[in-house]
Design a protein around this motif. Structure first.
Motif, short mmCIF file in Angstrom:
data_model
loop_
_atom_site.label_atom_id
_atom_site.label_comp_id
_atom_site.label_asym_id
_atom_site.label_seq_id
_atom_site.Cartn_x
_atom_site.Cartn_y
_atom_site.Cartn_z
N TYR A 141 -9.24 1.93 -0.44
CA TYR A 141 -7.72 1.09 0.23
C TYR A 141 -7.06 1.59 -1.06
N VAL A 187 -4.74 4.70 -1.89
CA VAL A 187 -4.28 5.90 -1.27
C VAL A 187 -3.23 7.05 -2.48
N CYS A 243 3.29 4.31 7.25
CA CYS A 243 1.66 3.26 7.34
C CYS A 243 1.68 3.22 8.63
N ASP A 284 6.02 -3.11 6.97
CA ASP A 284 5.68 -2.18 6.04
C ASP A 284 7.18 -2.88 5.36
N GLU A 335 7.40 -5.68 3.75
CA GLU A 335 6.66 -6.76 3.29
C GLU A 335 5.73 -6.55 1.54
N LEU A 336 5.96 -7.09 0.51
CA LEU A 336 5.76 -7.38 -0.56
C LEU A 336 3.99 -7.74 -0.35
N ASN A 360 8.83 2.26 1.56
CA ASN A 360 7.48 1.65 2.17
C ASN A 360 7.09 1.18 1.19
N LYS A 361 6.99 -0.91 1.62
CA LYS A 361 6.07 -1.12 0.38
C LYS A 361 4.46 -1.14 0.23
N CYS A 362 3.93 -0.47 1.49
CA CYS A 362 2.77 -0.30 1.57
C CYS A 362 1.84 0.59 0.26
N ILE A 363 2.88 1.27 0.83
CA ILE A 363 2.57 2.26 -0.33
C ILE A 363 3.16 2.26 -2.04
N GLN A 364 3.48 1.44 -2.67
CA GLN A 364 3.95 0.44 -3.36
C GLN A 364 2.58 -0.29 -4.07
N CYS A 365 1.80 -0.87 -3.21
CA CYS A 365 -0.01 -1.19 -3.24
C CYS A 365 -0.85 0.22 -3.24
N HIS A 366 -0.31 0.50 -2.04
CA HIS A 366 -1.97 1.14 -2.46
C HIS A 366 -1.65 2.17 -2.76
#
Lengths: 345, 58
Positions: A5, A7, A22, A30, A32-33, B30-36
């Motif tokens: 998971y 990247v 994404c 995208d 939301e945290l 892009n908050k996806c990449i903050q975590c991933h």
């Protein structure tokens, strides 16, 4: 494996696949945290719907929709001649769609994240990089039950000579074979782009005269594998145990697809009661053998059969016989017995 | 002459809007990449899957 998971941040600016964010492929949210809200409506494997990739790779996606890796129809073709019409209908409903089809590969399984096998996945091939190929992580994972370890010698047999020379799957199996050409072939044997030994090793180019003579004499009678399979290979029911008894071995006999040709045979896992749980008795079980001709992936230039004629013509080592056949197998197995002629002096 | 000036102004307006729009789009977090892209965070959140019984594959 959590790495599946993670990247690589450095890829985000380099690779055009990430330019639109994404959500273009994965949907979700995208902005939301929080994990739950961010993943709401998210697609884990966007390429399960080939149209996701088809937006840009239109022709590849259209062809791939008909390719064997996607349709997995080869598994149905291999077994369907054992069924009556009613049994085939039951098979399609109860077995093929629910079991065989679950093995299909989508674009991402080869180019982004390895497909899970038995619930285990290798995770992202290279931190979400869109790779062209990485056979050791993708092909090897799905075909790791027999083909890949046979090729690398990890079964304990000799590694394939092509592997020793540094070749991997896609040096022989070209991308057109996987992506397809738009035709819905029913079996790998129908695919025109499938590899052929003679593409690289044509007759008449052999260094030694005696090799040229041997090839000419056996042309059309013995497959390349028949002489050049280097050692015992894994037979299917070694893993799918409980049905019949067998050990890794080499089995030589007539090709079920062309009985004039002697070749390497592999015991397949379908036995009399394989589909009994689905209520399928296999009315025509005896019409189809339990051995298929197999392109053994353990090729050697010199084997005991290439060294001396006696290995086959006198010793008849590894040839299928009534005594060595699986018990309670199909009657058609007997048609595969081949007895090499004695050599006239 | 007047037409040419009008066209030039319109062209510049479109160009500025396009460039500004791209910049705004690129700046959207892009908050996806903050975590991933956070290895430690992913490790802490990951739960190993429970494996089903299965036959081997070919």
């Amino acid at each position: 494996m959590y790495k599946g998971y993670v990247v690589d941040k450095a890829l985000l600016d380099k690779d055009p696949h990430f330019k639109a964010g994404c959500v273009l492929c994965h949907a979700g949210n995208d902005g939301e945290l929080g994990k739950e809200k961010a993943h709401l409506g998210m697609l884990k494997k966007p390429s399960d719907n080939l149209r996701s990739c088809g937006v840009c790779h239109k022709k590849v996606a259209a062809n791939y929709a008909k390719s064997l890796h996607y349709t997995t129809i080869g598994q149905r073709t291999g077994v369907m001649s054992r069924f009556s019409a009613a049994e085939l209908k039951t098979f399609d409903e109860k077995v093929f769609e629910k079991s065989c089809r679950s093995c299909h590969a989508s674009c991402g399984d080869c180019h982004v994240k390895g497909a899970p096998v038995g619930g285990i996945s290798i995770g992202l091939v290279a931190k979400h990089k869109f790779v062209k190929k990485d056979e050791g992580k993708t092909c090897a994972f799905c075909h790791g039950g027999r083909v890949y370890p046979e090729y690398t010698g990890d079964y304990g047999g000799a590694p394939d000579v092509h592997y020793q020379k540094g070749m991997l799957c896609m040096d022989c199996h070209k991308k057109e074979e996987f992506h397809g050409d738009g035709t819905a072939y029913k079996s790998k044997n129908e695919i025109p782009q499938r590899p052929a030994c003679k593409s690289c090793h044509p007759n008449g180019k052999e260094a030694k005269m005696e090799t040229q003579v041997a090839h000419r004499q056996h042309e059309g009678k013995v497959s390349c594998y028949g002489c050049h399979s280097g050692s015992a290979y894994r037979n299917c029911n070694d893993c799918h145990g409980g049905h019949a008894a067998a050990s890794p071995g080499m089995i030589l006999g007539r090709s079920p697809r062309d009985k004039k040709v002697l070749t390497t045979l592999r015991l397949i896992p379908t036995v009399r009661d394989t589909f009994a749980p689905a209520g399928i008795k296999m009315e025509h079980f005896d019409a189809v053998p339990n051995y298929w001709d197999t392109p053994a992936h353990n090729i050697k230039k010199r084997t005991d059969r290439t060294r001396k004629c006696d290995a086959c013509h006198v010793d008849r080592k590894n040839f299928l016989t009534k005594e060595t056949m699986i018990k309670n197998g199909a009657k058609a197995n007997e048609d595969l017995i081949f007895v090499p002629k004695a050599i006239k002096n | 002459m007047k037409n040419r000036r009008t066209f030039l102004l319109a062209f510049l307006a479109v160009l500025i809007a396009a460039l500004y729009g791209t910049a705004v789009f690129a700046a959207t977090p892009n908050k996806c990449i903050q975590c991933h892209t956070n290895d430690a965070l992913m490790k802490s959140l990951h739960k190993p899957p429970v494996l089903p019984k299965s036959d081997g594959e070919g």
